[in-house]
Design a protein around this motif. Structure first.
Motif, PDB file in Angstrom:
ATOM      1  N   ARG B 125       7.047  -0.579   1.121  1.00  0.00           N
ATOM      2  CA  ARG B 125       8.011   0.318   0.463  1.00  0.00           C
ATOM      3  C   ARG B 125       7.614   1.740   0.786  1.00  0.00           C
ATOM      4  O   ARG B 125       6.463   2.120   0.608  1.00  0.00           O
ATOM      5  N   HIS B 127       8.961   5.975   0.673  1.00  0.00           N
ATOM      6  CA  HIS B 127       9.878   7.076   0.404  1.00  0.00           C
ATOM      7  C   HIS B 127       9.349   8.291   1.155  1.00  0.00           C
ATOM      8  O   HIS B 127       8.148   8.578   1.091  1.00  0.00           O
ATOM      9  N   TRP B 129      10.660  12.209   1.412  1.00  0.00           N
ATOM     10  CA  TRP B 129      11.666  13.199   1.062  1.00  0.00           C
ATOM     11  C   TRP B 129      11.199  14.564   1.536  1.00  0.00           C
ATOM     12  O   TRP B 129      10.098  15.006   1.165  1.00  0.00           O
ATOM     13  N   TYR B 218       7.870  14.970  -0.565  1.00  0.00           N
ATOM     14  CA  TYR B 218       7.250  13.884  -1.326  1.00  0.00           C
ATOM     15  C   TYR B 218       7.145  12.655  -0.429  1.00  0.00           C
ATOM     16  O   TYR B 218       8.076  12.342   0.318  1.00  0.00           O
ATOM     17  N   PHE B 220       5.659   8.471  -0.460  1.00  0.00           N
ATOM     18  CA  PHE B 220       5.094   7.320  -1.157  1.00  0.00           C
ATOM     19  C   PHE B 220       5.066   6.158  -0.187  1.00  0.00           C
ATOM     20  O   PHE B 220       6.006   5.953   0.586  1.00  0.00           O
ATOM     21  N   SER B 222       3.773   1.949  -0.339  1.00  0.00           N
ATOM     22  CA  SER B 222       3.032   0.814  -0.898  1.00  0.00           C
ATOM     23  C   SER B 222       3.147  -0.351   0.064  1.00  0.00           C
ATOM     24  O   SER B 222       4.185  -0.555   0.701  1.00  0.00           O
ATOM     25  N   TYR B 231      -1.355   1.361  -2.887  1.00  0.00           N
ATOM     26  CA  TYR B 231      -0.369   2.346  -3.316  1.00  0.00           C
ATOM     27  C   TYR B 231      -0.863   3.706  -2.851  1.00  0.00           C
ATOM     28  O   TYR B 231      -1.992   4.090  -3.137  1.00  0.00           O
ATOM     29  N   ASP B 233       0.490   7.460  -3.184  1.00  0.00           N
ATOM     30  CA  ASP B 233       1.570   8.147  -3.880  1.00  0.00           C
ATOM     31  C   ASP B 233       1.243   9.618  -4.067  1.00  0.00           C
ATOM     32  O   ASP B 233       0.232   9.965  -4.676  1.00  0.00           O
ATOM     33  N   GLN B 235       2.560  11.537  -6.048  1.00  0.00           N
ATOM     34  CA  GLN B 235       2.565  11.866  -7.481  1.00  0.00           C
ATOM     35  C   GLN B 235       1.146  11.776  -8.039  1.00  0.00           C
ATOM     36  O   GLN B 235       0.732  12.569  -8.865  1.00  0.00           O
TER      37      GLN B 235
END
Lengths: 382, 310
Positions: B125, B127, B129, B218, B220, B222, B231, B233, B235
């Protein structure tokens, strides 16, 4: 308006709302969540007489704990105990039947997820609720503090108009032995036998004769969240699923891992990944994250926050190390349901939205089988 | 000792990388124009945000320099083919590599997979951005960052997907609009989501956006295996800065080690003459996958890599 400070009867002098627990053989957290709210009162546990003895035992256990009767006759319990709310926590395959009977008896319903395992049952329940005009709420996680925070941020306009939103929803619990551990000569693991045994550690969410995968069983949680945030139904879905972690899932041909691409009404895009990915995957309950892209910004939300981290030399290996604090989900759901009854309005996850999430899951399962996208509008018309 | 010029990074980054390298003399060329090939070098590495034209790279090759292309901006399939032939004609090495593969985080995940600790991979997975300054080159199949993520995903699965489904908020992928002149000047902010299905049940969900307001992006990632998970991330990897009002998050980047490892790997491959290391053939799989993604975006259907619509 409910006044916590003034005590449970501060609002009016009206009695508390009497509730029947219609089967507590799966999780009893729904019944406990409702019972903990000052405006509700559990008065009876009931179930059909023909359920297995292990089911009677669990029902009796809950009844004993709350010092209330256990009646082996659902109809009698609804008639004779002046019931206004039914709390349904049976096996998934019996959810809609029990809820339908309650609706036809004019009783409001709080039901555990999933809505059902069968479309015909969903339609039967929907018709009964519309006919009886009773309130319905499917138990959900939309009142988790981090999701409320996300909702408030979106509502404030801080990220503009939503263009896409994404949720990861993983449980870190195991579900029996890992995949690949069954010897060739051993029979497949029996679903019901495993689920009955798993009640001990609470990992029996798929309890029932019919095996249910994680998408079917838990998909309502992330889908209901995305529904809440967008206010829109899903129109098209593409999905993939597999049994990747657990022998019980592989032996019963149901998924423990799935991924969905969602196309909402109005052009919003989304995705969900969901699974019971095993205790090796996270030091606590699981990884649950929400990410939202808007026209003016974005949000990344850890659903667990706020947490306190706890570590101790004597800590049992499977005890969560990240402990959620400020989680008021149960109370807020119960409060919302109370207001839906007293103010004659839909609950935060009423039958129409619940049916929509069911249709999305159903379409996702079909997509997993066919490898194609599935248009939910077309399916619904049919 | 190989004399190497590194294009596309700052002087400070160049210094940080140079001190880590073995058997390499980094030739610093701070005043070199972007369009000029470096002189007096055995090799040149195009990295970072460098946007190198086909002409520049070809001039490096015809000027007798081995070339590493590891920049964030992907070359087109045509450019790769032409430059590969040029390198072959000149008897030189032309290496292409996805620079993300050398990020410490991505290398760590790969090592966990290779060791067997994760078991079979079930789900990747991602992301990514970016801010609105990162507009796509419309002549490309897809944004370069997304192509790199597709390559990374295939690398983790050690396989190509068997089915692809992609969606986007962008008009440029709508069927029949690919040649629409109006779109050439249109607002090219976009969100693209790619859903991949692999044999044996593996799956991947990747998305890319350049819709963030100006500022930091950003990421991410996983990777979920049957017996282990990673993971990664942004964040989580943030420090907090308090200077009035709400605290500001400061991203912890991965430093210069990844770039140094990448350059060292290139130099080592020149010394050993390994013919299989990161050739154009490796990138052809990424380009093929990008084509399939594009086809799915245009058709709004799930598609197999052979182009069969499901």
């Amino acid at each position: 308006m409910f006044d916590h400070a003034a005590g449970s009867d501060a609002v009016t002098d009206s009695p508390r709302i009497r509730c029947a627990v219609l089967s507590a053989v799966k999780h009893d957290y729904v019944a406990r969540g409702i019972a903990a709210h000052p405006r509700f009162e559990l008065v009876v546990v009931a179930d059909d007489p023909q359920v297995p003895e292990w089911a009677h035992q669990r029902n009796q256990q809950l009844a004993d704990e709350f010092a209330i009767p256990y009646v082996r006759d659902v109809g009698s319990a609804l008639r004779e105990f002046d019931i206004r709310v039914a709390i349904v926590s049976s096996e998934a395959e019996r959810h809609c039947d029990l809820s339908t009977r309650a609706a036809l008896a004019g009783v409001h319903i709080v039901q555990d997820k999933p809505l059902s395992t069968m479309r015909s049952e969903v339609e039967r329940l929907t018709a009964a609720i519309r006919k009886s005009n009773v309130r319905f709420m499917m138990w959900n996680r939309n009142a988790i503090p981090a999701l409320i925070q996300a909702r408030n941020q979106i509502a404030s306009g801080s990220i503009g108009q939503i263009s896409s939103l994404h949720m990861d929803f993983y449980f870190a619990k195991d579900a029996g032995p890992p995949i690949g551990t069954r010897r060739p000569d051993d029979p497949p693991l029996d679903w019901l036998t495993y689920q009955i045994a798993a009640h001990r550690d609470g990992s029996d969410g798929g309890l029932g004769s019919t095996a249910v995968g994680e998408l079917t069983n838990e998909g309502i949680y992330p889908l209901a969240c995305l529904r809440m945030l967008t206010g829109r139904p899903v129109r098209r879905v593409f999905a993939r699923s597999t049994a990747h972690f657990h022998q019980i899932n592989a032996d019963n041909h149901v998924e423990d891992l799935a991924s969905l691409t969602l196309e909402f009404e109005g052009g919003i895009l989304g995705s969900v990944t969901i699974g019971r990915i095993g205790s090796a995957s996270m030091q606590s309950v699981g990884e649950i994250k929400l990410r939202v892209l808007g026209s003016e910004g974005a949000l990344t939300i850890d659903e667990a926050l706020p947490v306190v981290s706890l570590f101790a030399r004597t800590q049992p290996p499977h005890e969560p190390q990240q402990r959620r604090i400020a989680n008021d989900n149960d109370f807020l759901l119960a409060q919302d349901f109370y207001e839906s009854i007293t103010m004659h309005r839909p609950s935060m996850l009423d039958i129409d939205d619940s049916r929509e999430t069911f249709l999305t899951v159903e379409a996702a399962c079909e997509s997993c089988r066919s490898g194609r996208t599935v248009d939910i509008r077309t399916r619904d018309d049919n | 000792m190989i004399r190497l010029a590194i294009r596309g990074i700052s002087e400070e980054q160049e210094r940080q990388v140079a001190v880590r390298l073995h058997n390499v003399d980094v030739v610093s060329l701070p005043h070199l124009r972007r369009t000029d090939p470096p002189a007096h070098c055995d090799a040149v590495a195009f990295c970072g945000s460098e946007i190198a034209t086909r002409t520049l790279i070809r001039n490096c090759l015809t000027g007798g320099m081995h070339v590493l292309y590891a920049a964030e901006q992907c070359l087109s399939a045509d450019d790769v083919e032409i430059l590969s032939r040029t390198a072959e004609t000149c008897g030189l090495q032309f290496r292409l590599i996805n620079p993300d593969r050398f990020l410490p985080s991505r290398q760590l995940i790969r090592s966990q997979i290779d060791s067997g600790r994760f078991g079979s991979i079930g789900l990747v997975r991602s992301h990514r951005w970016e801010s609105a300054e990162c507009r796509p080159h419309l002549e490309q199949e897809l944004p370069s960052a997304l192509i790199r993520d597709l390559d990374l995903t295939s690398w983790y699965f050690s396989a190509a997907p068997e089915v692809v489904y992609a969606v986007s908020t962008s008009d440029r992928f709508a069927a029949g609009l690919a040649e629409e002149p109006a779109l050439q000047n249109a607002d090219t902010s976009e969100f693209i989501q790619v859903h991949l299905g692999f044999a044996d049940g593996g799956m991947a969900l990747l998305d890319y956006s350049n819709q963030l307001p100006s500022g930091a992006g950003y990421q991410f990632l996983s990777v979920i295996g049957a017996s282990g998970v990673a993971y990664c991330d942004d964040q989580r990897n943030k420090q907090l800065l308090f200077h009035g009002g709400a605290p500001q998050g400061i991203v912890c980047d991965e430093g210069s080690r990844g770039l140094a490892d990448l350059v060292q790997w290139f130099v080592n491959s020149l010394r050993t003459g390994d013919p299989t290391a990161a050739t154009a053939t490796d990138w052809s799989a990424a380009f093929d996958l990008a084509k399939t993604v594009r086809a799915s975006l245009e058709s709004r259907c799930s598609i197999t890599p052979r182009g069969v619509t499901l």
